[in-house]
Write a protein that holds these residues in place. Structure first.
Motif, PDB file in Angstrom:
ATOM      1  N   PHE A 176       0.859  -1.167   0.000  1.00  0.00           N
ATOM      2  CA  PHE A 176       0.000   0.000   0.000  1.00  0.00           C
ATOM      3  C   PHE A 176       0.899   1.221   0.000  1.00  0.00           C
ATOM      4  O   PHE A 176       2.106   1.130   0.283  1.00  0.00           O
ATOM      5  CB  PHE A 176      -0.939   0.001   1.203  1.00  0.00           C
ATOM      6  N   GLY A 177       0.335   2.376  -0.332  1.00  0.00           N
ATOM      7  CA  GLY A 177       1.205   3.528  -0.400  1.00  0.00           C
ATOM      8  C   GLY A 177       0.490   4.827  -0.657  1.00  0.00           C
ATOM      9  O   GLY A 177      -0.745   4.901  -0.756  1.00  0.00           O
ATOM     10  N   LEU A 178       1.313   5.857  -0.767  1.00  0.00           N
ATOM     11  CA  LEU A 178       0.863   7.231  -0.978  1.00  0.00           C
ATOM     12  C   LEU A 178       1.661   7.832  -2.122  1.00  0.00           C
ATOM     13  O   LEU A 178       2.886   7.666  -2.190  1.00  0.00           O
ATOM     14  CB  LEU A 178       1.079   8.053   0.295  1.00  0.00           C
ATOM     15  N   GLN A 179       0.985   8.532  -3.016  1.00  0.00           N
ATOM     16  CA  GLN A 179       1.642   9.259  -4.101  1.00  0.00           C
ATOM     17  C   GLN A 179       1.123  10.693  -4.087  1.00  0.00           C
ATOM     18  O   GLN A 179      -0.074  10.932  -3.903  1.00  0.00           O
ATOM     19  CB  GLN A 179       1.366   8.601  -5.445  1.00  0.00           C
ATOM     20  N   PHE A 180       2.009  11.665  -4.299  1.00  0.00           N
ATOM     21  CA  PHE A 180       1.605  13.067  -4.206  1.00  0.00           C
ATOM     22  C   PHE A 180       2.430  13.893  -5.178  1.00  0.00           C
ATOM     23  O   PHE A 180       3.560  13.535  -5.532  1.00  0.00           O
ATOM     24  CB  PHE A 180       1.788  13.587  -2.775  1.00  0.00           C
ATOM     25  N   SER A 181       1.872  14.999  -5.622  1.00  0.00           N
ATOM     26  CA  SER A 181       2.589  15.877  -6.555  1.00  0.00           C
ATOM     27  C   SER A 181       2.028  17.282  -6.469  1.00  0.00           C
ATOM     28  O   SER A 181       0.879  17.503  -6.065  1.00  0.00           O
ATOM     29  CB  SER A 181       2.485  15.354  -7.993  1.00  0.00           C
ATOM     30  N   ASP A 182       2.860  18.244  -6.873  1.00  0.00           N
ATOM     31  CA  ASP A 182       2.468  19.648  -6.939  1.00  0.00           C
ATOM     32  C   ASP A 182       3.287  20.275  -8.067  1.00  0.00           C
ATOM     33  O   ASP A 182       4.508  20.394  -7.957  1.00  0.00           O
ATOM     34  CB  ASP A 182       2.748  20.350  -5.609  1.00  0.00           C
ATOM     35  N   THR A 183       2.633  20.639  -9.157  1.00  0.00           N
ATOM     36  CA  THR A 183       3.334  21.219 -10.304  1.00  0.00           C
ATOM     37  C   THR A 183       2.631  22.495 -10.753  1.00  0.00           C
ATOM     38  O   THR A 183       1.407  22.634 -10.609  1.00  0.00           O
ATOM     39  CB  THR A 183       3.392  20.238 -11.486  1.00  0.00           C
ATOM     40  N   LYS A 184       3.425  23.411 -11.300  1.00  0.00           N
ATOM     41  CA  LYS A 184       2.888  24.663 -11.828  1.00  0.00           C
ATOM     42  C   LYS A 184       3.342  24.810 -13.278  1.00  0.00           C
ATOM     43  O   LYS A 184       4.535  24.847 -13.570  1.00  0.00           O
ATOM     44  CB  LYS A 184       3.380  25.845 -11.010  1.00  0.00           C
TER      45      LYS A 184
END
Length: 694
Positions: free
Chosen positions: A356-364
């Motif tokens: 199981f896991g977590l994926q995250f991102s923040d792009t402009k």
């Protein structure tokens, strides 16, 4: 008597005969890679589709590595993978091409680098290259079909994961490295790269660099197809023998290192990529691309307790490219941000083994200048996922996975009147998959998958409003679009017995609210004003809209050994592979654009000691199922020959190879290419390469 065979009928017949199928020598469709040499079998785990490292996976997958990766290197990732089962390419000249999987491209194919998404602008426009040189790649994993349970709705078509070891994940003893160079006659392409890795106590260091330069591409005949020339104005320029503005150059490199302890490691890398290439659709337009990337990776193993293993990957990317027309910067595209992924393998819970896991991102993303197609937009996302395996019995293994993602998009229209009124949107998307593997006997296995996937609209599907020179359209987004939803099934049959192996699969995907570019029949100029078709600067208007759509098809690959003798370790192998995709708008019954036709490839290789020679032929049928106002594409047949020889000299391992492509100088135009009627593929070409490992 002459019989006409429909491509779909032929595809179904071949799909039902799995003993005739194959892939490139070092590819396979389960968790193992077969190194086609007399030395035996090399096992390579497909971690992208199979983080649990079980013997078989339910997802059809292919690995390209080792000798065949070196021999099949191309200028772009799309061209290097083109021809693998289910994989075609967008094809935008020799410097730009993204992979297409089962007829799906753009934001429906997840491109990963060491397990983390590539932050660029290649999914926005067909003329935007992937900021990655194939010389730096050690291995490629291609997962076909719905990989949404691990990588979200953007992977509904599949996943392409490349590995470069810029962050060493294994301790290094002493100093090792490699150097590679090649020359190609098709465009006078010259490329070279080196890699050096060294170990010092608990530390391992990595350094690499590459450079490439090429001229204009040699083509068999006219750049524009006969159908297109018939539509052109009588005085239109018709270039031939060379594809104008197709030259380019690229260079870059990286520094990385890791620290190891008994049960894990942690490492960092910094890499750069710089290129300058021509747009083959726009005379006088150059694209100058720069990317700087900082990556972190770590793994902790053999943990006591409910969690056995944890992997962490994080990358921050600063990407920019400028479109330069006649020496002046017209538009500047920027994409800056980070993506991270944390994946944990839990201890067994009864019969269940899972991650199981977590994926995250923040792009402009921003586009400033003449072709400001979209407003500056910040996209934030976070997703939770799991995958569980249950070994029900010796022959039967079940799997189930799921993922939920939250995504928010915040546009900043600024002073550009085209983007006034753009509003924030947020979405919660869920996806799930179930699968099964059943071993009929030691040689035969059956796989089955079913999935439901939701994909969030991208910023350009929501907010686009401007001229798009790469496709010759005026694109208009729809900020009221809803999530794309798809139901998919996949059924496969696998055979493996020593040098004999085959895999065939059939698939079906049905979309609700498939987000497509639909021409409205109206025309606009660069300023967005409605004009008549024949007015100067008139561009057909295309609007992103949701429609009902379906994709179905078949893939197959297999290999057989015809002859083998211990004298000089001689052997002869044959292989066959092919694929077919049917895609249509269910509302209108029209075909969807840029779908590759039925393709068949056959090859035969002869081994004597370490020398391997190979001859292969590929035939693609004509693609006549095209949308209204689109042009059909002729079929083609391509002949290639390859010879490779590994040897030792001065205590070092060398690999020399030479390959002749398109020997008959056929006029090849990929139906999947947006520029198929403007820019054909290379004509007759010879490529020679040399690699040393030390």
């Amino acid at each position: 008597m002459h019989y006409k065979v429909h491509p779909l009928s032929l595809a179904i017949m071949l799909a039902l005969v799995p003993l005739t199928a194959s892939a490139v020598d070092t590819t396979n469709t389960d968790s193992a890679v077969y190194e086609d040499s007399h030395e035996g079998t090399l096992q390579t785990i497909v971690v992208t589709a199979n983080p649990l490292k079980s013997k078989l996976t339910t997802s059809p997958s292919t690995v390209l590595a080792g000798r065949e990766l070196v021999i099949n290197r191309a200028g772009t990732l799309g061209e290097m993978l083109n021809g693998l089962p289910g994989v075609s390419t967008t094809g935008y000249g020799p410097w730009v091409a993204r992979p297409i999987i089962r007829g799906m491209d753009g934001d429906r194919i997840r491109l990963l680098q060491n397990g983390v998404g590539i932050v660029d602008a290649s999914s926005l426009s067909y003329d935007h290259a992937i900021p990655q040189n194939t010389l730096t790649i050690n291995k490629v994993e291609v997962v076909r079909g719905p990989a949404a349970l691990m990588y979200g709705g953007n992977a509904i078509g599949g996943v392409v994961n490349t590995f470069d070891n810029r962050i060493p994940d294994q301790p290094v003893d002493g100093v090792h490295g490699s150097a590679e160079t090649s020359l190609a006659s098709s465009n006078d392409d010259r490329k070279g790269a080196f890699t050096v890795e060294g170990g010092l106590g608990n530390f391992a260091l990595h350094a690499d660099a590459f450079a490439e330069k090429s001229g204009e591409l040699r083509i068999p005949d006219f750049a524009r197809s006969a159908r297109q020339r018939a539509l052109d104005a009588p005085d239109a320029e018709q270039p031939e023998k060379r594809l104008p503005n197709s030259d380019g150059r690229a260079q870059g490199g990286s520094l990385g290192g890791s620290y190891f302890w008994n049960d894990g490691y942690a490492g960092l890398s910094v890499s750069t990529f710089d290129s300058n290439y021509g747009s083959v659709a726009e005379e006088g337009v150059r694209l100058k691309m720069d990317q700087t990337k900082v990556a972190f990776a770590s793994e902790i193993k053999n943990i006591d307790g409910p969690i056995n293993n944890v992997k962490v990957n994080l990358a921050y990317t600063d990407y920019e490219h400028k479109e330069i027309e006649d020496g002046a910067v017209g538009t500047t595209f920027k994409n800056e941000g980070y993506e991270g992924r944390i994946e944990a393998h839990h201890a067994k819970i009864g019969p269940l083994d899972g991650v199981f896991g977590l994926q995250f991102s923040d792009t402009k993303f921003s586009a400033l200048g003449d072709e400001a197609l979209v407003p500056e937009t910040e996209t934030k996302s976070a997703g939770l996922f799991f995958l569980e395996n249950w070994a029900v019995s010796a022959p039967l293994t079940l799997s189930a996975g799921g993922r939920v993602d939250y995504t928010s998009l915040s546009p900043a229209g600024g002073s550009n009147p085209r983007f006034i009124g753009a509003e924030d949107r947020d979405f919660t998307a869920g996806s799930g998959s179930i699968g099964a593997v059943y071993k009929l006997n030691p040689f035969w296995s059956v796989t089955a998958n079913g999935s439901y996937t939701e994909r969030t609209p991208t910023f350009y599907e929501l907010y686009a409003n401007g001229p798009h020179g790469a496709t010759g359209q005026y694109l208009v987004g729809n900020q009221n679009l809803q999530k794309e939803k798809a139901f998919s099934t996949d059924l496969g049959l696998l055979f493996e017995n020593g040098p004999y192996r085959a895999h065939t699969s059939v698939y079906y995907t049905r979309f609700r609210n498939y987000l497509a570019e639909l021409n409205t029949g109206k025309f606009r100029n660069d300023d967005g004003d409605f004009v008549e078709r024949n007015d100067d600067g008139a561009l057909p208007e295309a609007i992103y809209s949701g429609v009902s759509a379906q994709f179905y098809g078949a893939e197959f690959e297999g290999k057989a050994r015809l002859w083998q003798t211990d004298v000089n370790a001689q052997q002869v192998n044959v292989d066959l592979r092919g694929d077919y995709t049917h895609a249509e708008n269910r509302t209108t019954g029209q075909a969807l654009p840029r779908i590759s036709p039925l393709r068949l490839s056959a090859g035969i290789d002869y081994h004597v000691s370490d020398l391997v020679t190979r001859a292969e032929v590929t035939h693609a049928w004509a693609q006549k199922r095209v949308p209204e106002n689109d042009l059909p594409t002729d079929g083609y047949t391509s002949f290639n020959m390859i010879a490779s020889y590994p040897f030792k000299f001065s205590q070092h391992a060398w690999l020399a190879y030479v390959r002749a492509d398109n020997i008959t100088n056929a006029n090849i135009r990929y139906a999947s290419s947006v520029l198929r009627d403007i820019a054909p593929e290379a004509g007759r070409s010879v490529k020679a390469g040399l690699r040393i490992s030390f």
